[in-house]
Motif scaffolding. Structure first.
Motif, PDB file in Angstrom:
ATOM      1  N   PHE A 148     -33.370  -6.633  22.496  1.00 53.87           N
ATOM      2  CA  PHE A 148     -33.028  -6.925  23.890  1.00 53.87           C
ATOM      3  C   PHE A 148     -33.846  -6.036  24.830  1.00 53.87           C
ATOM      4  N   ALA A 149     -34.874  -5.370  24.285  1.00 57.84           N
ATOM      5  CA  ALA A 149     -35.592  -4.329  25.030  1.00 57.84           C
ATOM      6  C   ALA A 149     -36.263  -4.841  26.296  1.00 57.84           C
ATOM      7  N   PHE A 150     -36.925  -6.004  26.223  1.00 60.27           N
ATOM      8  CA  PHE A 150     -37.661  -6.495  27.391  1.00 60.27           C
ATOM      9  C   PHE A 150     -36.707  -6.872  28.525  1.00 60.27           C
ATOM     10  N   ALA A 151     -35.633  -7.568  28.190  1.00 62.06           N
ATOM     11  CA  ALA A 151     -34.658  -7.939  29.212  1.00 62.06           C
ATOM     12  C   ALA A 151     -33.991  -6.688  29.779  1.00 62.06           C
ATOM     13  N   TRP A 152     -33.718  -5.716  28.923  1.00 61.66           N
ATOM     14  CA  TRP A 152     -33.081  -4.470  29.352  1.00 61.66           C
ATOM     15  C   TRP A 152     -33.958  -3.732  30.358  1.00 61.66           C
ATOM     16  N   LEU A 153     -35.246  -3.626  30.069  1.00 64.28           N
ATOM     17  CA  LEU A 153     -36.165  -2.955  30.994  1.00 64.28           C
ATOM     18  C   LEU A 153     -36.234  -3.690  32.323  1.00 64.28           C
ATOM     19  N   GLU A 154     -36.260  -5.003  32.277  1.00 66.66           N
ATOM     20  CA  GLU A 154     -36.295  -5.791  33.509  1.00 66.66           C
ATOM     21  C   GLU A 154     -35.028  -5.570  34.332  1.00 66.66           C
ATOM     22  N   LEU A 155     -33.893  -5.438  33.678  1.00 68.36           N
ATOM     23  CA  LEU A 155     -32.624  -5.264  34.381  1.00 68.36           C
ATOM     24  C   LEU A 155     -32.521  -3.882  35.030  1.00 68.36           C
TER      25      LEU A 155
END
Length: 223
Positions: A148-155
């Motif tokens: 979930f790293a990419f979505a987490w960074l975007e959030l």
């Protein structure tokens, strides 16, 4: 209640998308049978571009925001986020590399946007609401849920979260964001030690650098 609603929303997202993909596949087969290359190519493009159906996810986020307006806002948000985190972690562990981040990113972004919109119902408890998101993001950090790293960074770098948290009076939001930033850096350390970065690690690294540049420009005191 929140967990059941969240599970149903996620199931509908994938079921509706699956139905749409089957219809697109039949259309492509029919076009190919008719001997029309252009029609077949167009149908294939439509099938590949078929997106998930987010109607149920959007409805769930709106339900949460509506309940927040008629009950304890912080408690309602924490319960909703807890259900989302639990569902996300369970699916991420079960599905592994095939895990799809998009529905969970969508629902968390919806909540961030709705709670961050100008509304007297939410402004009084701004820090408590942002702290609830911090708790959820802490549970979903890349060290715990790497897929979930990419979505987490975007959030965490979203304009509805990072600037609002860092602009809280008396810098009360700084320690909360600092913990998230430290988690990101700890996750990146093993990748940065290697001579060659994989494409996914390189993209995540670029995203982290861009976020740091934004912090350096807008909040230099924080760094």
């Amino acid at each position: 209640f929140f967990r059941i609603c969240c599970e149903h929303a996620m199931q509908r997202t994938f079921l509706d998308a699956g139905s749409a993909s089957e219809d697109d596949g039949r259309a492509a087969d029919a076009a190919a049978t008719d001997g029309s290359p252009d029609a077949a190519a167009a149908a294939d493009r439509e099938s590949l571009a078929a997106s998930l159906n987010f109607n149920a996810v959007d409805a769930y986020s709106k339900l949460v925001v509506l309940l927040m307006k008629f009950a304890d806002k912080v408690v309602m948000l924490k319960r909703a986020l807890k259900s989302i985190v639990a569902e996300l972690k369970a699916n991420a562990e079960a599905q592994g590399p095939s895990f799809n981040q998009r529905p969970y990113f969508r629902i968390l972004l919806n909540l961030l946007t709705d709670v961050g919109a100008p509304d007297p119902n939410f402004e009084r408890e701004n820090l408590q609401l942002l702290a609830a998101f911090c708790e959820a993001f802490h549970e979903l950090n890349p060290l715990r849920v790497p897929n979930f790293a990419f979505a987490w960074l975007e959030l965490i770098s979203n304009r509805m979260f990072m600037p609002r948290l860092l602009m809280v009076k008396n810098q009360r939001g700084w320690p909360l964001f600092q913990s998230l930033l430290v988690q990101l850096l700890h996750f990146l350390v093993p990748f940065l030690r290697s001579v060659t970065l994989h494409d996914s690690a390189r993209l995540l690294y670029k995203g982290a650098v861009r976020m740091l540049l934004v912090l350096l420009h807008d909040f230099p005191q924080f760094l």
